[in-house]
Design an enzyme around this catalytic site. Structure first.
Site, PDB file in Angstrom:
ATOM      1  N   LYS A  60       9.629  10.877  11.884  1.00 31.96           N
ATOM      2  CA  LYS A  60       8.424  10.391  11.191  1.00 31.96           C
ATOM      3  C   LYS A  60       7.403  10.013  12.260  1.00 31.96           C
ATOM      4  CE  LYS A  60       6.933   9.314   6.965  1.00 31.96           C
ATOM      5  NZ  LYS A  60       6.983   7.972   6.413  1.00 31.96           N
TER       6      LYS A  60
ATOM      7  N   GLU B 122       6.777   9.850  -2.132  1.00 30.85           N
ATOM      8  CA  GLU B 122       6.879   8.941  -0.981  1.00 30.85           C
ATOM      9  C   GLU B 122       6.165   7.613  -1.239  1.00 30.85           C
ATOM     10  OE1 GLU B 122       6.241  12.586   2.277  1.00 30.85           O
ATOM     11  OE2 GLU B 122       5.157  10.708   2.472  1.00 30.85           O
TER      12      GLU B 122
END
Ligand SMILES: O=C(O)c1ccccc1NCC(=O)[C@H](O)[C@H](O)COP(=O)(O)O
Length: 356
Positions: free
Chosen positions: A203, A310
């Site tokens: 990420k 998300e």
């Protein structure tokens, strides 16, 4: 020509010219070279025309002014980040320049050759979705964030990753940004080396292909690409780099325009819809529903793209809501990382034990 443009061409030239490619990847090489020909005009203008509001850091940094022996910088719209995402991206620019000096791409490729094998990130999400009848979970190893500050004081990334795996996560997301999230590439590497079997998403705030190689060298199986930051040309180019390395690209969008751009890119398998506006921090899980309605949803199903919902998911009702909207996977950080026992946090989030 802006720096965004020069950087893009430079990166593409170095990727396509000095990689020793296997015969199987020769067609990829040609594709990368062809893309160089598509570049024309000023990329900052191209980005703006694609609705991208996140600007790249001015090439020489904020302009210097001199009064007598003193130098100072005058703050202006042009040299000050307008929001947190822009600030992160500008900081990343400086960080990468320094990291590349220490570890140039040619050297990084050597590390990539010795990296642990790539696991099937998208396959793991699909399998979990079929097994549980619920969205496959990408559980995020997240110590802190700009919107929430420190989420967990006693933070042992390997322990948390192992707890997530035990709790039934299909994949893990590991934040690698130091300054804003207190993450690191060392965390990613430590989790991979500890033998965690869930495929790993790096990420990062990717603005340079070098970061993809870096992620792979540390054992990542997938990487995040943010459509609000990367113009189409970069998304296409970076998606191909991922494919060449065997990695999955999770391309993140936040609005219809970004989703339409991404759906126009060939070979996209995994799209994330972020319910958090990264410029304002506002959370709204109906973003996922809104973007999957109508023709867009149909096209996504036709292309068999796995959509990931998300951010901002806290309860079984939230999970049911985004599943109903059409997601096959969810990416969750805060609600599970804050729990004393993150494995139990997963059970509470889904309303049942998904490890069985
Ligand atoms: O989380 C933030 O504050 C943030 C701020 C600026 C850019 C990105 C940010 N987060 C990245 C994410 O997308 C989330 O970490 C991820 O989706 C998990 O979200 P959550 O479950 O709400 O922790």
């Amino acid at each position: 020509m802006s720096d965004r443009c020069k950087g893009c061409i430079r990166a593409q030239q170095s990727e396509s010219k000095d990689v020793t490619l296997s015969p199987a990847t020769k067609s990829e090489e040609n594709a990368l070279e062809n893309e160089e020909l598509e570049v024309g005009g000023d990329q900052e203008d191209v980005a703006t025309s694609q609705g991208i509001r996140i600007r790249r850091r001015p090439p020489t940094g904020p302009p210097l002014h001199y009064v007598g022996p003193f130098e100072f910088r005058i703050q202006s719209e042009g040299n000050t980040p307008r929001n947190i995402l822009e600030e992160i991206v500008w900081n990343k620019d400086v960080e990468i320049t320094q990291m590349k000096e220490k570890m140039p791409l040619a050297k990084m490729r050597k590390w990539v050759e010795n990296a642990p094998p790539v696991r099937d990130f998208v396959g793991a999400l699909r399998t979990s979705n079929v097994r549980t009848g619920l969205p496959g979970l990408i559980a995020e190893v997240k110590k802190a964030s700009p919107s929430r500050g420190v989420l967990r004081e006693n933070f042992d990334p390997v322990e948390i990753a192992q707890a997530y795996e035990k709790g039934g996560a299909a994949c893990l997301s590991v934040l690698t940004d130091k300054k804003y999230f207190q993450g690191s590439f060392e965390n990613l590497e430590a989790i991979r080396n500890a033998g965690v079997k869930c495929p790993l998403l790096c990420k990062e705030f990717v603005i340079d292909a070098w970061q993809i190689y870096c992620a792979r060298s540390k054992g990542a199986d997938a990487i995040l690409l943010i459509a609000a930051v990367l113009p189409d040309l970069d998304l296409r180019y970076m998606t191909k780099i991922c494919k060449m390395l065997g990695m999955a690209a999770l391309i993140e969008v936040h609005n219809e325009r970004e989703l339409d751009r991404v759906l126009g890119i060939e070979g996209v398998q995994l799209v994330g819809i972020n319910n958090r506006d990264l410029e304002t921090f506002e959370l709204d899980i109906s973003t996922t529903k809104k973007l999957l309605e109508g023709e867009r949803g149909q096209l996504i199903r036709h292309k068999d793209i796995v959509v990931v919902g998300e951010s901002g998911l806290f309860t079984p009702a939230d999970i049911a809501y985004v599943q109903e909207a059409g997601v096959k996977a969810v990416l969750v950080g805060e609600s599970i990382v804050k729990k004393n026992d993150p494995a139990q946090g997963i059970t509470e989030l889904f309303g049942k034990d998904i490890s069985l």
